[in-house]
Structures are given as structure tokens and as C-alpha cells.
Motif scaffolding. Structure first.
Motif, PDB file in Angstrom:
ATOM      1  N   LYS A 111      58.152 -78.955  64.397  1.00  9.42           N
ATOM      2  CA  LYS A 111      57.874 -77.613  63.873  1.00  9.42           C
ATOM      3  C   LYS A 111      56.455 -77.527  63.309  1.00  9.42           C
ATOM      4  O   LYS A 111      55.731 -76.554  63.555  1.00  9.42           O
ATOM      5  N   GLU A 112      56.048 -78.531  62.569  1.00 13.10           N
ATOM      6  CA  GLU A 112      54.713 -78.529  61.974  1.00 13.10           C
ATOM      7  C   GLU A 112      53.627 -78.611  63.032  1.00 13.10           C
ATOM      8  O   GLU A 112      52.561 -78.000  62.899  1.00 13.10           O
ATOM      9  N   LEU A 113      53.880 -79.351  64.099  1.00 15.93           N
ATOM     10  CA  LEU A 113      52.865 -79.522  65.132  1.00 15.93           C
ATOM     11  C   LEU A 113      52.759 -78.309  66.049  1.00 15.93           C
ATOM     12  O   LEU A 113      51.691 -77.995  66.558  1.00 15.93           O
ATOM     13  N   VAL A 114      53.869 -77.622  66.266  1.00 16.03           N
ATOM     14  CA  VAL A 114      53.822 -76.410  67.092  1.00 16.03           C
ATOM     15  C   VAL A 114      53.179 -75.261  66.326  1.00 16.03           C
ATOM     16  O   VAL A 114      52.372 -74.514  66.859  1.00 16.03           O
ATOM     17  N   HIS A 115      53.517 -75.128  65.041  1.00 14.42           N
ATOM     18  CA  HIS A 115      52.931 -74.092  64.191  1.00 14.42           C
ATOM     19  C   HIS A 115      52.359 -74.762  62.948  1.00 14.42           C
ATOM     20  O   HIS A 115      52.944 -74.687  61.862  1.00 14.42           O
ATOM     21  N   PRO A 116      51.227 -75.420  63.095  1.00 13.27           N
ATOM     22  CA  PRO A 116      50.665 -76.189  61.969  1.00 13.27           C
ATOM     23  C   PRO A 116      50.218 -75.291  60.832  1.00 13.27           C
ATOM     24  O   PRO A 116      49.715 -74.194  61.043  1.00 13.27           O
ATOM     25  N   SER A 117      50.419 -75.790  59.603  1.00 16.83           N
ATOM     26  CA  SER A 117      49.944 -75.076  58.424  1.00 16.83           C
ATOM     27  C   SER A 117      48.530 -75.469  58.059  1.00 16.83           C
ATOM     28  O   SER A 117      47.941 -74.916  57.151  1.00 16.83           O
ATOM     29  N   ILE A 118      47.977 -76.462  58.811  1.00 15.83           N
ATOM     30  CA  ILE A 118      46.570 -76.816  58.665  1.00 15.83           C
ATOM     31  C   ILE A 118      45.884 -76.522  59.986  1.00 15.83           C
ATOM     32  O   ILE A 118      46.513 -76.584  61.036  1.00 15.83           O
ATOM     33  N   LEU A 168      51.640 -87.435  68.231  1.00 19.48           N
ATOM     34  CA  LEU A 168      53.019 -87.305  67.798  1.00 19.48           C
ATOM     35  C   LEU A 168      53.641 -86.029  68.354  1.00 19.48           C
ATOM     36  O   LEU A 168      54.821 -85.991  68.686  1.00 19.48           O
ATOM     37  N   GLY A 169      52.847 -84.996  68.452  1.00 23.42           N
ATOM     38  CA  GLY A 169      53.364 -83.725  68.925  1.00 23.42           C
ATOM     39  C   GLY A 169      53.742 -83.733  70.388  1.00 23.42           C
ATOM     40  O   GLY A 169      54.540 -82.928  70.829  1.00 23.42           O
ATOM     41  N   THR A 170      53.143 -84.604  71.171  1.00 22.23           N
ATOM     42  CA  THR A 170      53.453 -84.648  72.598  1.00 22.23           C
ATOM     43  C   THR A 170      54.737 -85.401  72.874  1.00 22.23           C
ATOM     44  O   THR A 170      55.243 -85.359  73.997  1.00 22.23           O
ATOM     45  N   ILE A 171      55.286 -86.061  71.863  1.00 21.09           N
ATOM     46  CA  ILE A 171      56.511 -86.829  72.057  1.00 21.09           C
ATOM     47  C   ILE A 171      57.694 -85.886  71.992  1.00 21.09           C
ATOM     48  O   ILE A 171      58.074 -85.396  70.946  1.00 21.09           O
ATOM     49  N   GLY A 172      58.283 -85.621  73.136  1.00 22.15           N
ATOM     50  CA  GLY A 172      59.507 -84.832  73.170  1.00 22.15           C
ATOM     51  C   GLY A 172      59.333 -83.335  73.048  1.00 22.15           C
ATOM     52  O   GLY A 172      60.315 -82.625  72.924  1.00 22.15           O
ATOM     53  N   ALA A 206      57.104 -79.931  74.681  1.00 24.96           N
ATOM     54  CA  ALA A 206      56.100 -79.447  75.628  1.00 24.96           C
ATOM     55  C   ALA A 206      55.156 -78.446  75.023  1.00 24.96           C
ATOM     56  O   ALA A 206      54.112 -78.140  75.574  1.00 24.96           O
ATOM     57  N   ASN A 207      55.503 -77.901  73.835  1.00 21.99           N
ATOM     58  CA  ASN A 207      54.706 -76.850  73.247  1.00 21.99           C
ATOM     59  C   ASN A 207      53.794 -77.337  72.134  1.00 21.99           C
ATOM     60  O   ASN A 207      53.155 -76.536  71.463  1.00 21.99           O
ATOM     61  N   ALA A 208      53.733 -78.658  71.919  1.00 25.14           N
ATOM     62  CA  ALA A 208      52.914 -79.190  70.834  1.00 25.14           C
ATOM     63  C   ALA A 208      51.443 -79.035  71.161  1.00 25.14           C
ATOM     64  O   ALA A 208      51.047 -78.970  72.309  1.00 25.14           O
ATOM     65  N   PRO A 209      50.582 -78.953  70.147  1.00 33.43           N
ATOM     66  CA  PRO A 209      49.165 -78.787  70.397  1.00 33.43           C
ATOM     67  C   PRO A 209      48.580 -79.991  71.085  1.00 33.43           C
ATOM     68  O   PRO A 209      48.923 -81.120  70.794  1.00 33.43           O
ATOM     69  N   LEU A 210      47.679 -79.714  72.014  1.00 31.49           N
ATOM     70  CA  LEU A 210      47.044 -80.811  72.766  1.00 31.49           C
ATOM     71  C   LEU A 210      45.561 -80.879  72.445  1.00 31.49           C
ATOM     72  O   LEU A 210      44.966 -79.904  72.057  1.00 31.49           O
TER      73      LEU A 210
END
Length: 278
Positions: free
Chosen positions: A249-256, A268-272, A274-278
């Protein structure tokens, strides 16, 4: 005495089932958005297993151990088989949670292969110890009506101690990575902050659940010694699923801002997901 103990254990099973089902419902929208729509990796399916399979597992305990009295008609051999099934439910959840935590540690330590090998060895020792201790203990248990454990051999506590030891190692490594990283200065919502924040309560929940089972088995030695068994399943299911969901959740919609996310956090966001920031 055994009848009242069976009622107490049934109530504990029902409470554990209600807690997991309630937690699943209130987090279902986040789960659909961040996990169900994620790419198909073993981590995603591990999450879904950790989250949902324990509900069915504890539900089966409720059905067999409540007033319908199905377990009361089991033969001693069938009771042994039912104990094995319950042990397999817990073990499968424990090992999947540990596997995901090992993967997180591996990424946090910049894919250190030596550390990974060490953790895999510890993982194998944990799994082997749990299986061996259970295999030695279950046939020697003294069982009462409705498959209640009247007395368990000392070796049975070994499977709990193995899990507690593995969780302690992973928790210490997470804390070490946090306190030796400059990322801890990024703000209160950095990924490492989330990992250590969730890691503290998750470790405490799991450790207390496991320790309670150990103490009941060794000190209580009565028909209610298994009353907290479903809560060990709850602890691993709840902690394992939330540790993973909160990070995604934090990586898809980061508060920073994404431009100050570290490469470790983005990885870490790419693990599991598909919508994590790249």
C-alpha cells in the motif's frame, strides 16, 4: 471436566475464526486493489494462502469440535490423524510467512547471497525440527474424548521453540537493517519505518501466541492446554498478511515523494505487485 474443556476450546476456536473473518472483511477492499490485481507471482499466492486458508482451517476445527460432536466419535487413530491435519495447517502458514520475511530481508540487505544461504539453512532447520518434533510427539500423546490432548511429551514444545527462534532471528535482522540505514532519516513513513513498526507488533503477537502454547503444554498439562492453538494460526495469518499488505500500500501510494524513495524500497515494491513504483 473434559466436557467443559471441550466447550472452552470450542469457544476459543469460534473467537479465533470470528477475529480472522472480521479482519479479512474490513481489509477486503485494500486486498482487492493491492493484491488481487497484482501480477501472478508466488508471493501474491502465498499472501492469499496466508490470508484465507487459515479461515477455512479454523472453520474446520469449529465444525469438528463444537456441539455437533463429530470429533467425539473419532477413534484414537482418527484423532491422531486430526491432530496431524491441524499441525499441517499451522506449519504451512508458518513456513510461508517465514519465506516471505526471508525474501524481504534478502532485499533489504542488498541481495546478500551469504545472508540468504544462512537464512535458508535456518529455514530448513526450523521446518525439519518442527516436523521431527511433531512426528515424535503426536503418537505419544495422551488423548481424551473429542480428541482433547490430556498430556503431551516434552519434545512437542520443540516445534514452537523452533518457530520462536526463527522469528527472533528475522526480527533482529530487520532492526539491525533499520538502525544502520540512512533511510531511517527519510521520515516517519519510509518503508523501513513501516517495516520496523509492523515488525515490532507482529513479532510480539507471534511470540506471545507461541510462548503461551509452550507454557500451557509444559505447565498446565490439562485438557485445556490446546485452547490457544488456533490463536497461533491467527497470529501468523494476521501478522503475515498485514506485513505484506502495508508495504505494498505504501509503495503504490507513497506518502513520501517517489523521487526520494531508495532503490531498496522500489525493489520491495516490485515483489508481488504489478502496480508498485518503478
Amino acid at each position: 471436566m473434559q466436557e467443559s474443556a471441550a466447550i472452552a476450546i470450542s469457544k476459543s476456536n469460534i473467537a479465533a475464526l470470528a477475529f480472522l473473518f472480521w479482519d479479512m472483511l474490513i481489509n477486503l477492499s485494500d486486498e482487492i486493489e493491492y493484491m488481487w490485481r497484482a501480477r501472478n507471482t508466488w508471493v501474491k499466492w502465498a499472501y492469499l494462502y496466508i490470508r484465507h486458508f487459515p479461515i477455512f482451517g479454523i472453520a474446520s476445527m469449529v465444525i469438528l469440535n463444537t456441539g455437533v460432536g463429530i470429533a467425539g466419535r473419532f477413534t484414537p487413530r482418527q484423532c491422531i490423524g486430526w491432530l496431524v491435519v491441524q499441525g499441517c495447517i499451522l506449519l504451512s502458514v508458518v513456513l510461508l510467512v517465514d519465506a516471505i520475511l526471508i525474501l524481504r530481508i534478502y532485499v533489504l540487505f542488498a541481495r546478500n547471497r551469504a545472508l540468504l544461504v544462512t537464512l535458508v539453512i535456518a529455514f530448513v532447520i526450523e521446518a525439519s525440527s518442527t516436523i521431527i518434533c511433531s512426528a515424535l510427539a503426536v503418537p505419544r500423546m495422551t488423548l481424551g474424548s473429542k480428541c482433547l490432548i490430556l498430556k503431551a511429551p516434552r519434545v512437542y514444545t520443540g516445534n514452537w521453540l523452533a518457530s520462536m527462534g526463527m522469528q527472533t532471528i528475522l526480527f533482529i535482522l530487520t532492526c539491525y537493517r533499520f538502525y544502520t540505514s540512512v533511510d531511517r532519516r527519510l521520515g516517519t513513513r519510509s518503508i523501513l519505518h513501516i517495516l520496523i513498526r509492523d515488525g515490532i507488533w507482529a513479532y510480539a503477537f507471534i511470540f506471545v501466541a507461541a510462548l503461551t502454547n509452550v507454557l500451557l503444554l509444559r505447565l498446565q498439562q490439562s485438557v485445556i492446554s490446546g485452547i490457544c492453538f488456533p490463536w497461533a494460526i491467527v497470529a501468523f495469518s494476521f501478522a503475515g498478511s498485514h506485513l505484506q499488505l502495508n508495504v505494498v500500500k505504501e509503495l503504490v501510494h507513497p506518502s513520501i515523494p517517489s523521487n526520494i524513495l531508495t532503490s531498496t524500497e522500489m525493489e520491495l515494491g516490485t515483489i508481488g505487485n504489478a502496480n508498485a513504483p518503478l
